[in-house]
Design a protein around this motif. Structure first.
Motif, PDB file in Angstrom:
ATOM      1  N   HIS A  83      11.292  -5.750   7.178  1.00 31.89           N
ATOM      2  CA  HIS A  83      11.930  -6.309   5.884  1.00 31.89           C
ATOM      3  C   HIS A  83      12.855  -5.146   5.508  1.00 31.89           C
ATOM      4  N   LEU A  84      14.178  -5.277   5.457  1.00 34.18           N
ATOM      5  CA  LEU A  84      15.145  -4.337   4.779  1.00 34.18           C
ATOM      6  C   LEU A  84      14.873  -3.774   3.443  1.00 34.18           C
ATOM      7  N   GLU A 121      11.584  -3.421   1.924  1.00 33.76           N
ATOM      8  CA  GLU A 121      10.500  -2.711   2.015  1.00 33.76           C
ATOM      9  C   GLU A 121      10.941  -1.432   2.428  1.00 33.76           C
ATOM     10  N   ALA A 122      12.021  -0.990   3.337  1.00 32.25           N
ATOM     11  CA  ALA A 122      12.336   0.111   3.926  1.00 32.25           C
ATOM     12  C   ALA A 122      13.102   0.825   2.793  1.00 32.25           C
ATOM     13  N   GLU A 123      13.828   0.042   2.176  1.00 26.82           N
ATOM     14  CA  GLU A 123      14.884   0.554   1.090  1.00 26.82           C
ATOM     15  C   GLU A 123      14.016   1.267  -0.081  1.00 26.82           C
ATOM     16  N   GLU A 124      12.770   0.410  -0.391  1.00 22.19           N
ATOM     17  CA  GLU A 124      12.095   0.681  -1.510  1.00 22.19           C
ATOM     18  C   GLU A 124      10.921   1.884  -1.312  1.00 22.19           C
ATOM     19  N   HIS A 125      10.389   2.240  -0.099  1.00 22.55           N
ATOM     20  CA  HIS A 125       9.283   2.819   0.025  1.00 22.55           C
ATOM     21  C   HIS A 125       9.430   3.823   1.179  1.00 22.55           C
ATOM     22  N   ALA A 126      10.537   4.237   1.470  1.00 24.82           N
ATOM     23  CA  ALA A 126      10.616   5.055   2.847  1.00 24.82           C
ATOM     24  C   ALA A 126      11.682   6.124   2.457  1.00 24.82           C
ATOM     25  N   ASP A 127      11.528   7.377   2.855  1.00 25.66           N
ATOM     26  CA  ASP A 127      12.419   8.579   2.615  1.00 25.66           C
ATOM     27  C   ASP A 127      13.448   8.361   3.661  1.00 25.66           C
ATOM     28  N   LYS A 128      12.984   7.860   4.973  1.00 24.04           N
ATOM     29  CA  LYS A 128      13.903   8.064   6.134  1.00 24.04           C
ATOM     30  C   LYS A 128      13.704   6.764   6.969  1.00 24.04           C
ATOM     31  N   SER A 171      19.132   8.585   6.759  1.00 18.15           N
ATOM     32  CA  SER A 171      18.455   8.631   5.211  1.00 18.15           C
ATOM     33  C   SER A 171      18.427   7.304   4.577  1.00 18.15           C
ATOM     34  N   ILE A 172      17.528   7.392   3.615  1.00 19.40           N
ATOM     35  CA  ILE A 172      17.479   6.145   2.941  1.00 19.40           C
ATOM     36  C   ILE A 172      18.656   5.476   2.194  1.00 19.40           C
ATOM     37  N   ASP A 173      19.451   6.291   1.916  1.00 20.42           N
ATOM     38  CA  ASP A 173      20.818   6.147   1.245  1.00 20.42           C
ATOM     39  C   ASP A 173      21.435   5.370   2.118  1.00 20.42           C
ATOM     40  N   GLN A 174      21.660   5.443   3.402  1.00 14.27           N
ATOM     41  CA  GLN A 174      22.361   4.615   4.398  1.00 14.27           C
ATOM     42  C   GLN A 174      21.789   3.299   4.393  1.00 14.27           C
ATOM     43  N   VAL A 175      20.528   3.135   3.940  1.00 14.09           N
ATOM     44  CA  VAL A 175      20.016   1.846   4.045  1.00 14.09           C
ATOM     45  C   VAL A 175      20.467   0.938   2.856  1.00 14.09           C
ATOM     46  N   ARG A 176      20.452   1.875   1.888  1.00 18.42           N
ATOM     47  CA  ARG A 176      20.672   1.393   0.274  1.00 18.42           C
ATOM     48  C   ARG A 176      22.130   0.849   0.685  1.00 18.42           C
ATOM     49  N   THR A 177      23.046   1.508   0.963  1.00 13.64           N
ATOM     50  CA  THR A 177      24.529   0.983   1.197  1.00 13.64           C
ATOM     51  C   THR A 177      24.517  -0.180   2.084  1.00 13.64           C
ATOM     52  N   LEU A 178      23.827  -0.131   3.036  1.00 10.30           N
ATOM     53  CA  LEU A 178      23.842  -1.348   3.931  1.00 10.30           C
ATOM     54  C   LEU A 178      23.031  -2.709   3.222  1.00 10.30           C
TER      55      LEU A 178
END
Lengths: 304, 245
Positions: free
Chosen positions: A194-195, A197-204, A218-225
């Protein structure tokens, strides 16, 4: 790979992990370095090798090659010392025992356990102590397993798809319990597909695909994605190059009159698209799936 | 450190009244039935009356039953993923197996006692007080290879076939061990085959406590050998198992 001061050992260091089952390379050369206190997610589609990786970190599966060190120790030693706790994907509970009995028994095996009350409280299931495990709902079971994993008061917690089968409310409750654990400065590694969950709860985030780490970011990368959207429309006489030239477009596919675009800013793309192709119709905008994210990541990687 | 584990194992065993009643009560009931059948079938045939002949066989059947049923619970816990969960605790695999075996052996204490009570109180079998104790002790110790066999079944079978393997194994061992029918009432080849089973010697060791003309040593020796063989098999299988995963 990050470096950590030699005085403080990494929470987890894995080097060159490989595991094959028959012809399938479940994990094909994974390196991980996780510092104490980090919350890291291993993100990947089904069959990416997440569970195998988790099992090798725990010492449940022996790697064909490569090494794992948890706080500078072997997984077996770390388990013995109660420094690792885990919620496994198929980890079960005893059918003929109560929640309190199960957690109490696991506590009795460890050297410095939490009290049963404390473990149940941290997992948010103190009211289920006398309940038989067969009388629990799926979400309750998962949280009891979380209590089992936490009763040794571990420094590193591994969660393999921890919210699988949970509804939205129990999922939220579960992550609330997990946060209070990470607030103590403990390390958490969780595998998920789940994208959000990763976005909300992880640092990395470590992206795993076909047994290989495709990105480690980093989590910012995921946020953008995660902010990317897939935009679909029917445009008679469309040309791919024109679509690709629209603003914020990362990727475009054209199948006859059908166009599929992945955009990092769908509002902007959509406005431009309508301006350029007034005859466009059947427009759909949807959040991207993990597959698109992986495509973007791997495409990124090869472009650079 | 392991007392918490043992305590819960024991409590769980007590929580299955059906299984418990079957293991503890069935050999006693079977004893009663068999003595009645044999009394009418072979009246005054041998030097001993039927209640005495059947007594050691049924005590042996009781410990065999208790021991071999361990396998089912091992299989269930493996299938449910509970063993993997335990592997994330300081409890070793050997500790786990020993706990399972210990609880099985504890349960195995009771069926021979029930058989002995039925024999003494209902069928009027009279033995020296010491002989009763020796019977119960020997047959219980002789149950060790069967507890190991139960563990081995637990390690090597799966949820879909553990039941069949256990039941067929029990019946074959009981028949060739002379537990259901005295072997001298069957063709001689039954006895020949019986010598290769641990169950034959379990019945023999029980008979040595009840019948004066029986020697305890051969049966004791063979059962010790079976214990070593099955113990090694369980250990080997355990190592093999954890190495493979």
């Amino acid at each position: 790979m990050g470096t950590t001061p030699s005085t403080e050992p990494t929470a987890l260091r894995a080097v060159g992990l490989r595991k094959r089952y028959g012809d399938v390379h479940a994990v094909n050369g994974v390196d991980l370095s996780i510092a104490p206190g980090e919350v890291v997610t291993i993100l990947g589609p089904n069959g990416a090798g997440k569970s195998t990786t988790v099992n090798m970190i725990l010492g449940l599966t022996r790697p064909d090659s490569g090494e794992v060190a948890v706080f500078g120790r072997s997984p077996a030693q770390a388990v013995k010392e109660g420094r690792i706790g885990a919620v496994l994907q198929e980890g079960a509970l005893l059918e003929d025992a109560t929640v309190g009995e199960i957690v109490g028994m696991v506590a009795s095996l460890h050297r410095k356990p939490l009290t049963v009350e404390e473990a149940l409280r941290r997992a948010g299931v103190e009211d289920l102590r006398r309940r038989r495990s067969t009388k629990l709902s799926g979400g309750q079971k998962q949280r009891v397993r979380f209590a089992v994993a936490m009763v040794s008061d571990p420094d590193l917690l591994l969660l393999d798809e921890p919210t699988a089968g949970m509804d939205v409310t129990t999922r939220r409750e579960f992550w609330k319990s997990m946060r209070s654990f990470t607030a103590l400065g403990r390390t958490v590694i969780f595998a998920t597909h789940h994208l959000e969950e990763a976005e909300e709860h992880a640092d990395k985030v470590v992206f795993l695909k076909k047994g290989v780490v495709v990105a480690d970011g980093s989590i910012d990368q995921v946020r953008t994605l995660a902010a990317s959207r897939t935009l679909r429309a029917v445009i008679p006489g469309v040309v791919r190059e024109t679509v690709l030239a629209l603003p914020s477009v990362d990727r475009a596919e054209v199948f006859g009159e059908k166009v599929e675009v992945v955009s990092s800013n769908s509002d902007e793309t959509l406005r431009a698209l309508l301006a350029a192709f007034p005859e466009a119709h059947g427009i759909e905008v949807a959040g991207v799936g993990l597959d698109e994210v992986f495509f973007a990541l791997t495409a990124d990687g090869s472009a650079k | 450190m392991k007392s918490g584990y043992l305590a819960l194992e024991l409590r769980r065993a007590l929580r299955q009244p059906g299984t418990l009643l079957f293991v503890v009560g069935f050999p006693g009931a079977f004893y009663l039935l068999e003595t009645l059948i044999f009394e009418t079938q072979i009246p005054g045939d041998g030097p001993y009356p039927a209640p005495v002949i059947v007594l050691p066989a049924m005590t042996a059947w009781g410990v065999l039953l208790a021991g071999m049923l361990i396998g089912t619970s091992v299989v269930n816990e493996r299938a449910a993923g509970w063993q993997r969960q335990l592997r994330l605790t300081p409890l070793s695999g050997v500790g786990y197996l020993m706990g399972k075996g210990a609880v099985g052996m504890l349960v195995a204490l009771f069926p021979p006692m029930v058989v002995a009570l039925v024999a003494g109180l209902v069928r009027g079998v009279r033995l020296e007080p010491g002989s009763w104790l020796v019977l119960l002790l020997l047959v219980w110790l002789g149950g060790l290879p069967f507890a190991l066999l139960g563990l081995l079944i637990g390690q090597t079978t799966g949820k879909d076939n553990v039941q069949q393997v256990t039941i067929v194994g029990m019946l074959v061992l009981a028949i060739f061990g002379g537990m259901f029918m005295p072997l001298d009432t069957l063709p001689a080849w039954f006895t020949s085959v019986g010598h290769f089973t641990p169950s034959y010697w379990l019945t023999e060791i029980a008979r040595s406590a009840v019948l004066p003309d029986q020697d305890v040593l051969p049966a004791g020796g063979v059962l010790v050998a079976w214990t070593l063989v099955l113990g090694s098999a369980v250990t080997w299988r355990y190592r093999h198992d954890s190495g493979r995963s």
